[in-house]
Motif scaffolding. Structure first.
Motif, PDB file in Angstrom:
ATOM      1  N   HIS A  11     -36.989  10.361   0.144  1.00 34.60           N
ATOM      2  CA  HIS A  11     -35.649  10.064   0.633  1.00 34.60           C
ATOM      3  C   HIS A  11     -35.363   8.570   0.540  1.00 34.60           C
ATOM      4  O   HIS A  11     -34.224   8.145   0.292  1.00 34.60           O
ATOM      5  N   HIS A  65     -35.871   6.511  -1.677  1.00 35.29           N
ATOM      6  CA  HIS A  65     -35.526   5.984  -2.989  1.00 35.29           C
ATOM      7  C   HIS A  65     -34.031   5.774  -3.159  1.00 35.29           C
ATOM      8  O   HIS A  65     -33.591   5.224  -4.173  1.00 35.29           O
ATOM      9  N   SER A  66     -33.230   6.210  -2.196  1.00 29.68           N
ATOM     10  CA  SER A  66     -31.783   6.031  -2.266  1.00 29.68           C
ATOM     11  C   SER A  66     -31.313   5.071  -1.182  1.00 29.68           C
ATOM     12  O   SER A  66     -31.509   5.327   0.007  1.00 29.68           O
ATOM     13  N   TYR A  67     -30.683   3.974  -1.591  1.00 26.49           N
ATOM     14  CA  TYR A  67     -30.151   3.008  -0.626  1.00 26.49           C
ATOM     15  C   TYR A  67     -28.756   3.391  -0.151  1.00 26.49           C
ATOM     16  O   TYR A  67     -28.250   2.812   0.807  1.00 26.49           O
ATOM     17  N   TYR A  68     -28.135   4.376  -0.837  1.00 21.21           N
ATOM     18  CA  TYR A  68     -26.794   4.817  -0.454  1.00 21.21           C
ATOM     19  C   TYR A  68     -26.839   6.267   0.005  1.00 21.21           C
ATOM     20  O   TYR A  68     -25.995   7.090  -0.351  1.00 21.21           O
ATOM     21  N   THR A  69     -27.820   6.584   0.815  1.00 17.55           N
ATOM     22  CA  THR A  69     -27.988   7.933   1.331  1.00 17.55           C
ATOM     23  C   THR A  69     -26.856   8.301   2.293  1.00 17.55           C
ATOM     24  O   THR A  69     -26.228   7.423   2.896  1.00 17.55           O
ATOM     25  N   LYS A 103     -22.651   6.374   3.598  1.00 16.85           N
ATOM     26  CA  LYS A 103     -23.191   5.784   2.370  1.00 16.85           C
ATOM     27  C   LYS A 103     -23.144   4.260   2.364  1.00 16.85           C
ATOM     28  O   LYS A 103     -23.004   3.635   1.310  1.00 16.85           O
ATOM     29  N   LYS A 106     -34.785   2.760  -5.939  1.00 16.88           N
ATOM     30  CA  LYS A 106     -33.893   2.315  -6.984  1.00 16.88           C
ATOM     31  C   LYS A 106     -33.569   0.835  -6.798  1.00 16.88           C
ATOM     32  O   LYS A 106     -33.372   0.392  -5.666  1.00 16.88           O
ATOM     33  N   GLU A 165     -31.104  -1.491  -6.565  1.00 20.07           N
ATOM     34  CA  GLU A 165     -29.654  -1.555  -6.389  1.00 20.07           C
ATOM     35  C   GLU A 165     -29.312  -2.400  -5.173  1.00 20.07           C
ATOM     36  O   GLU A 165     -30.016  -2.388  -4.163  1.00 20.07           O
TER      37      GLU A 165
END
Length: 451
Positions: free
Chosen positions: A164, A166-170, A184, A219, A221
């Motif tokens: 989970h 791995h996403s900074y815009y979860t 997000k 990621k 980002e």
């Protein structure tokens, strides 16, 4: 005895009692750990590319360590070593995913902490500390015994599952066991806000604050309007390299806000701050930023570049300012050091030692050796004084390096020092307790290092 003498003695006794009480006051403990930042990704460690003015400031105002190590060469076992005080030959989690008996893991091959695992947070809580964690946990998902609320944390906000993270815009994060919608927003902004809130709300109590921030893990980002990104936007680098450098600088800015808040709240002198990273960097950043210089090895390798980690520690008036130390230690030592700081006895089963004497600028005997293992390629490594032993497979010949003259581990001198080699092979055999999830093999199976 006249009244004046008696008064002076009473005042002296009172002052001594106050001073002694102040000496015994439990300090706040803040442990900041970035994710995948390399040994050389910090200015004070030698980086010519990544700007980290707060890390550099902490090194000037505290102590910088040249020979500090991660718990492992990837995320989850490093966190397990840090939380449990056990090295990777003893701790429960030895890689991110299990390589055997996956029918006994969760659906993704993840192995979580159990009730019988004792964490530093549990002991700090027993010692009277408010315990908080913000960032990436990775040692237990909701409903399992390894979740942070069942491992000693009064508060945890962030990602529990490393995938989970791995996403900074979860869409959501876990906040004290509940899903919290994020709309997000860039997750590090939420972490920064919660960090400052936690410190403000607990300024009157001793607190243990664990900050395993996800930056700069992929990621890669970061918002284009972030001030940290503006520093690198015109660099002639690939986009992911620009983002990676900016993510490190952005995390460094957060540390600056933490230090400013400690001073504002007048708790700066009673707070010790550790600032490090969890393991070595990935290949693109070695190529463009020299992220592992002057070492060799990357993430997933037990060569120096995979496990040696930048570290600076600051505690005004206690940790000597502007000093550089080559004392050898790693994240297994955080647990017993925290116990020492809290004035509570460390559990006897820990593999680590308290490094508080070194942090205070006092002399401390070097430990006899340190051991790591990592299941990929069945890697084992030992640091013993200036010597580093490394092998891939329990039946493979051990490579030996003199880190004083060869920090990049280019020249194998095993043939010249058979007694040292024999000692290290014995240490490797004695330090490894078999794991049903991560068996080590002879080393005949080879794989490619992956990100």
């Amino acid at each position: 005895m006249n009244h004046r003498t008696l008064l002076i003695l009473c005042l002296f006794t009172c002052f001594a009692s106050i001073t002694d009480a102040a000496d015994r006051k439990q300090p706040n403990i803040i442990y900041i750990m970035l994710d995948d930042a390399g040994y050389n990704d910090f200015g004070a460690m030698g980086s010519k590319h990544v700007q980290t003015p707060v890390f550099d400031r902490m090194a000037a105002e505290g102590m910088r360590f040249t020979d500090h190590y991660s718990g492992s060469c990837v995320c989850a076992p490093t966190r397990c070593v840090l939380m449990t005080g056990l090295h990777t030959g003893h701790c429960r989690r030895r890689d991110n995913q299990a390589s055997a008996n996956r029918n006994k893991t969760d659906e993704n091959g993840l192995v979580f902490l159990q009730d019988e695992d004792l964490t530093v947070a549990e002991v700090m809580k027993q010692a009277g500390y408010v315990t908080g964690g913000i960032g990436k946990w990775g040692l237990g998902n909701p409903g399992f015994a390894g979740s942070p609320d069942k491992q000693g944390f009064d508060h945890f906000l962030g990602y529990l599952d490393q995938m989970h993270a791995h996403s900074y815009y979860t869409d959501w994060l876990w906040n004290d066991g509940q899903r919290m919608e994020t709309n997000k927003r860039y997750s590090h902004y939420i972490f920064e806000e919660d960090t400052l809130r936690f410190i403000r709300e607990n300024q009157g109590k001793p607190f243990f604050l664990y900050l395993p921030y996800t930056l700069p893990h992929g990621k890669y980002e970061i918002p284009a309007d972030d001030p940290a990104y503006q520093i690198y936007q015109d660099k002639n680098w690939p986009q992911e390299v620009k983002n990676y450098a900016a993510m490190i600088t952005r995390a460094d800015m957060t540390v600056g806000k933490i230090l400013d808040l400690l001073k504002e709240l007048d708790i700066d002198d009673n707070t010790i701050v550790f600032y490090t990273s969890d393991n070595g960097p990935n290949p693109p950043f070695v190529n463009h930023l020299e992220s592992n210089a002057p070492l060799s090895g990357i993430k997933r390798s037990l060569k120096e570049g995979g496990i040696r980690a930048a570290m600076t520690v600051r505690w005004p008036g206690v940790v000597p300012a502007g000093e550089t130390s080559d004392f050898v230690w790693d994240m297994r030592d955080v647990f017993p050091t925290a116990c020492d700081l809290a004035g509570t006895e460390a559990p006897s089963h820990l593999d680590g030692i308290s490094v508080l004497p070194t942090l205070k600028g006092e002399s401390q005997a070097a430990r006899p050796h340190m051991y790591w293992e990592f299941p990929f390629r069945s890697q084992q490594a030992v640091r013993m004084g200036k010597w580093k032993g490394y092998r891939e497979g329990t039946e493979s010949p051990l490579q030996l390096f003199d880190l004083t003259s060869d920090p990049a581990e280019k020249h194998n001198v095993a043939g010249k020092h058979p007694k040292i080699v024999e000692q290290m092979e014995t240490i490797m055999a004695q330090s490894h307790v078999p794991s049903e999830f991560w068996p080590l093999d002879s080393g005949k199976k080879k794989g490619k290092m992956k990100r």
